[in-house]
Design a protein around this motif. Structure first.
Motif, PDB file in Angstrom:
ATOM      1  N   ASN A  11       0.830  -1.216   0.000  1.00  0.00           N
ATOM      2  CA  ASN A  11       0.000   0.000   0.000  1.00  0.00           C
ATOM      3  C   ASN A  11       0.858   1.258   0.000  1.00  0.00           C
ATOM      4  O   ASN A  11       0.572   2.215  -0.720  1.00  0.00           O
ATOM      5  N   ARG A  12       1.913   1.268   0.793  1.00  0.00           N
ATOM      6  CA  ARG A  12       2.769   2.452   0.849  1.00  0.00           C
ATOM      7  C   ARG A  12       3.511   2.641  -0.477  1.00  0.00           C
ATOM      8  O   ARG A  12       3.684   3.770  -0.927  1.00  0.00           O
ATOM      9  N   ALA A  13       3.919   1.543  -1.107  1.00  0.00           N
ATOM     10  CA  ALA A  13       4.574   1.652  -2.418  1.00  0.00           C
ATOM     11  C   ALA A  13       3.606   2.228  -3.447  1.00  0.00           C
ATOM     12  O   ALA A  13       3.997   3.042  -4.292  1.00  0.00           O
ATOM     13  N   VAL A  14       2.346   1.835  -3.375  1.00  0.00           N
ATOM     14  CA  VAL A  14       1.340   2.409  -4.273  1.00  0.00           C
ATOM     15  C   VAL A  14       1.222   3.906  -4.023  1.00  0.00           C
ATOM     16  O   VAL A  14       1.231   4.712  -4.970  1.00  0.00           O
ATOM     17  N   GLU A  15       1.112   4.282  -2.789  1.00  0.00           N
ATOM     18  CA  GLU A  15       0.883   5.685  -2.426  1.00  0.00           C
ATOM     19  C   GLU A  15       2.084   6.574  -2.743  1.00  0.00           C
ATOM     20  O   GLU A  15       1.904   7.733  -3.120  1.00  0.00           O
ATOM     21  N   THR A  16       3.283   6.034  -2.627  1.00  0.00           N
ATOM     22  CA  THR A  16       4.483   6.830  -2.885  1.00  0.00           C
ATOM     23  C   THR A  16       5.030   6.630  -4.294  1.00  0.00           C
ATOM     24  O   THR A  16       5.940   7.346  -4.697  1.00  0.00           O
ATOM     25  N   LYS A  17       4.495   5.624  -5.000  1.00  0.00           N
ATOM     26  CA  LYS A  17       4.918   5.281  -6.364  1.00  0.00           C
ATOM     27  C   LYS A  17       6.385   4.876  -6.457  1.00  0.00           C
ATOM     28  O   LYS A  17       7.021   5.010  -7.493  1.00  0.00           O
ATOM     29  N   SER A  18       6.919   4.345  -5.351  1.00  0.00           N
ATOM     30  CA  SER A  18       8.332   3.976  -5.317  1.00  0.00           C
ATOM     31  C   SER A  18       8.597   3.048  -4.134  1.00  0.00           C
ATOM     32  O   SER A  18       8.106   3.293  -3.032  1.00  0.00           O
ATOM     33  N   PHE A  19       9.400   1.998  -4.380  1.00  0.00           N
ATOM     34  CA  PHE A  19       9.811   1.138  -3.273  1.00  0.00           C
ATOM     35  C   PHE A  19      10.746   1.893  -2.337  1.00  0.00           C
ATOM     36  O   PHE A  19      10.682   1.735  -1.119  1.00  0.00           O
ATOM     37  N   ALA A  20      11.625   2.724  -2.893  1.00  0.00           N
ATOM     38  CA  ALA A  20      12.572   3.481  -2.069  1.00  0.00           C
ATOM     39  C   ALA A  20      11.829   4.467  -1.167  1.00  0.00           C
ATOM     40  O   ALA A  20      12.126   4.568   0.032  1.00  0.00           O
ATOM     41  N   ALA A  21      10.874   5.197  -1.727  1.00  0.00           N
ATOM     42  CA  ALA A  21      10.103   6.156  -0.922  1.00  0.00           C
ATOM     43  C   ALA A  21       9.267   5.429   0.127  1.00  0.00           C
ATOM     44  O   ALA A  21       9.129   5.906   1.254  1.00  0.00           O
ATOM     45  N   ALA A  22       8.721   4.283  -0.234  1.00  0.00           N
ATOM     46  CA  ALA A  22       7.960   3.497   0.736  1.00  0.00           C
ATOM     47  C   ALA A  22       8.861   3.071   1.882  1.00  0.00           C
ATOM     48  O   ALA A  22       8.489   3.177   3.051  1.00  0.00           O
ATOM     49  N   GLY A  23      10.052   2.614   1.552  1.00  0.00           N
ATOM     50  CA  GLY A  23      11.001   2.206   2.584  1.00  0.00           C
ATOM     51  C   GLY A  23      11.363   3.351   3.517  1.00  0.00           C
ATOM     52  O   GLY A  23      11.391   3.181   4.732  1.00  0.00           O
ATOM     53  N   ARG A  24      11.627   4.523   2.932  1.00  0.00           N
ATOM     54  CA  ARG A  24      11.965   5.681   3.769  1.00  0.00           C
ATOM     55  C   ARG A  24      10.812   6.034   4.704  1.00  0.00           C
ATOM     56  O   ARG A  24      11.018   6.306   5.884  1.00  0.00           O
ATOM     57  N   SER A  25       9.594   6.020   4.193  1.00  0.00           N
ATOM     58  CA  SER A  25       8.455   6.410   5.034  1.00  0.00           C
ATOM     59  C   SER A  25       8.134   5.365   6.103  1.00  0.00           C
ATOM     60  O   SER A  25       7.575   5.698   7.141  1.00  0.00           O
ATOM     61  N   LEU A  26       8.512   4.126   5.845  1.00  0.00           N
ATOM     62  CA  LEU A  26       8.278   3.052   6.818  1.00  0.00           C
ATOM     63  C   LEU A  26       9.504   2.782   7.689  1.00  0.00           C
ATOM     64  O   LEU A  26       9.465   1.920   8.567  1.00  0.00           O
ATOM     65  N   ASP A  27      10.590   3.495   7.408  1.00  0.00           N
ATOM     66  CA  ASP A  27      11.849   3.328   8.129  1.00  0.00           C
ATOM     67  C   ASP A  27      12.399   1.910   8.000  1.00  0.00           C
ATOM     68  O   ASP A  27      12.833   1.294   8.984  1.00  0.00           O
ATOM     69  N   VAL A  28      12.335   1.386   6.775  1.00  0.00           N
ATOM     70  CA  VAL A  28      12.931   0.090   6.444  1.00  0.00           C
ATOM     71  C   VAL A  28      13.712   0.267   5.142  1.00  0.00           C
ATOM     72  O   VAL A  28      13.561   1.263   4.439  1.00  0.00           O
ATOM     73  N   SER A  29      14.509  -0.717   4.806  1.00  0.00           N
ATOM     74  CA  SER A  29      15.322  -0.622   3.597  1.00  0.00           C
ATOM     75  C   SER A  29      14.481  -0.851   2.340  1.00  0.00           C
ATOM     76  O   SER A  29      13.436  -1.505   2.384  1.00  0.00           O
ATOM     77  N   THR A  30      14.976  -0.325   1.242  1.00  0.00           N
ATOM     78  CA  THR A  30      14.313  -0.551  -0.048  1.00  0.00           C
ATOM     79  C   THR A  30      14.236  -2.046  -0.370  1.00  0.00           C
ATOM     80  O   THR A  30      13.175  -2.531  -0.773  1.00  0.00           O
ATOM     81  N   PRO A  31      15.344  -2.804  -0.180  1.00  0.00           N
ATOM     82  CA  PRO A  31      15.253  -4.241  -0.452  1.00  0.00           C
ATOM     83  C   PRO A  31      14.194  -4.959   0.406  1.00  0.00           C
ATOM     84  O   PRO A  31      13.565  -5.904  -0.060  1.00  0.00           O
ATOM     85  N   ALA A  32      13.989  -4.495   1.636  1.00  0.00           N
ATOM     86  CA  ALA A  32      12.963  -5.120   2.483  1.00  0.00           C
ATOM     87  C   ALA A  32      11.587  -4.947   1.854  1.00  0.00           C
ATOM     88  O   ALA A  32      10.784  -5.887   1.815  1.00  0.00           O
ATOM     89  N   VAL A  33      11.313  -3.753   1.350  1.00  0.00           N
ATOM     90  CA  VAL A  33      10.020  -3.490   0.701  1.00  0.00           C
ATOM     91  C   VAL A  33       9.910  -4.318  -0.570  1.00  0.00           C
ATOM     92  O   VAL A  33       8.906  -5.009  -0.799  1.00  0.00           O
ATOM     93  N   THR A  34      10.942  -4.274  -1.395  1.00  0.00           N
ATOM     94  CA  THR A  34      10.940  -4.993  -2.667  1.00  0.00           C
ATOM     95  C   THR A  34      10.718  -6.488  -2.461  1.00  0.00           C
ATOM     96  O   THR A  34       9.901  -7.103  -3.150  1.00  0.00           O
TER      97      THR A  34
END
Length: 80
Positions: A11-34
């Motif tokens: 959901n956060r990746a959808v809202e931010t349109k980016s795995f990296a931005a989702a990771g930053r907003s969730l305070d986790v790494s981009t690879p964790a989101v991906t």
């Protein structure tokens, strides 16, 4: 896989349109989101995103899943 966490990351990746931005907003790494979103896609048996070097966009399946998952996640978080 923690499905609720995977849904939150999706959901956060959808809202931010980016795995990296989702990771930053969730305070986790981009690879964790991906990785968690990829695991969610494997468990569902469909691609949720079109991935390009320019960013993410939802597939038709992804758009349908997002409509349902954002409501479910909000209800679960409110109940918790």
């Amino acid at each position: 896989m923690n499905k609720l966490r995977a849904i939150q990351y999706f959901n956060r990746a959808v809202e931010t349109k980016s795995f990296a931005a989702a990771g930053r907003s969730l305070d986790v790494s981009t690879p964790a989101v991906t990785q968690l979103v990829a695991a969610l896609e494997r468990s569902l048996g469909c691609a949720l995103f079109h991935r390009t070097t320019r960013g993410l966009s939802l597939t038709a399946d992804g758009a349908r899943y997002y409509e349902t998952s954002r409501k479910v996640a909000a209800e679960l978080l409110d109940a918790g």
